[in-house]
Design a protein around this motif. Structure first.
Motif, short mmCIF file in Angstrom:
data_model
loop_
_atom_site.label_atom_id
_atom_site.label_comp_id
_atom_site.label_asym_id
_atom_site.label_seq_id
_atom_site.Cartn_x
_atom_site.Cartn_y
_atom_site.Cartn_z
N GLY A 1 0.82 -1.21 0.00
CA GLY A 1 0.00 0.00 0.00
C GLY A 1 0.85 1.25 0.00
N TRP A 2 0.33 2.28 -0.63
CA TRP A 2 0.93 3.62 -0.56
C TRP A 2 0.05 4.48 0.33
CZ3 TRP A 2 5.64 4.96 -2.11
CH2 TRP A 2 6.28 4.19 -3.06
N PHE A 3 0.64 4.97 1.40
CA PHE A 3 -0.04 5.86 2.33
C PHE A 3 0.58 7.25 2.19
CE2 PHE A 3 -2.38 2.93 5.19
CZ PHE A 3 -1.85 1.72 4.76
N ARG A 4 -0.15 8.25 2.66
CA ARG A 4 0.42 9.59 2.72
C ARG A 4 -0.07 10.30 3.98
NH1 ARG A 4 -2.69 12.54 -2.39
NH2 ARG A 4 -4.78 12.67 -1.43
N GLN A 5 0.75 11.20 4.44
CA GLN A 5 0.39 12.01 5.61
C GLN A 5 0.84 13.44 5.38
OE1 GLN A 5 1.70 10.55 9.45
NE2 GLN A 5 0.03 11.66 10.46
N ALA A 6 -0.12 14.33 5.36
CA ALA A 6 0.16 15.76 5.22
C ALA A 6 0.22 16.38 6.62
CB ALA A 6 -0.94 16.41 4.39
N PRO A 7 0.88 17.51 6.75
CA PRO A 7 0.98 18.17 8.06
C PRO A 7 -0.39 18.45 8.65
CG PRO A 7 2.52 19.16 6.52
CD PRO A 7 1.67 18.22 5.72
#
Length: 120
Positions: free
Chosen positions: A35-41
């Motif tokens: 899986g590709w996850f992302r987290q923005a500020p």
């Protein structure tokens, strides 16, 4: 366990493209999904896309459908995330994660993350 190393992040203008890579090593024979996850500020981490390592079935969140493509190269033990028509809202740290055949819905192995910044 599986070791994961991401690469390919960077700074791009809105409308541009980037391709992220995630190289897997270790117990790759037990991988079930990548899986590709992302987290923005200031935001929670979210699953952006995933691919079944064996069958190749894919999943995307609505906001990236038609713009992002996840793929795999089994011979290289590598998963890719092709990101087109990037938007400033795509700015985040992107992480690759793997689940295994014993806990198919639990992502236990994580990469170190790669920064993607999209300027307007």
């Amino acid at each position: 366990q599986v070791q994961l190393v991401e690469s390919g992040g960077g700074l791009v203008q809105a409308g541009g493209s980037l391709r992220l890579s995630c190289a897997a090593s270790g117990r790759t024979f037990s991988m079930y999904a990548l899986g590709w996850f992302r987290q923005a500020p200031g935001k929670e981490r979210e699953l952006v896309a995933s691919i079944n390592w064996i069958g190749g079935a894919t999943y995307y969140i609505d906001s990236v459908k038609g713009r992002f493509t996840v793929s795999r190269d089994a011979a290289k033990n590598t998963v890719y995330l092709q990101m087109n028509s990037l938007e400033p809202e795509d700015t985040a740290v992107y992480y690759c994660a793997a689940s295994d055949i014993y806990h198919t819905s639990q992502y236990d192995s994580w990469g170190q993350g790669t920064q993607v910044t999209v300027s307007s």
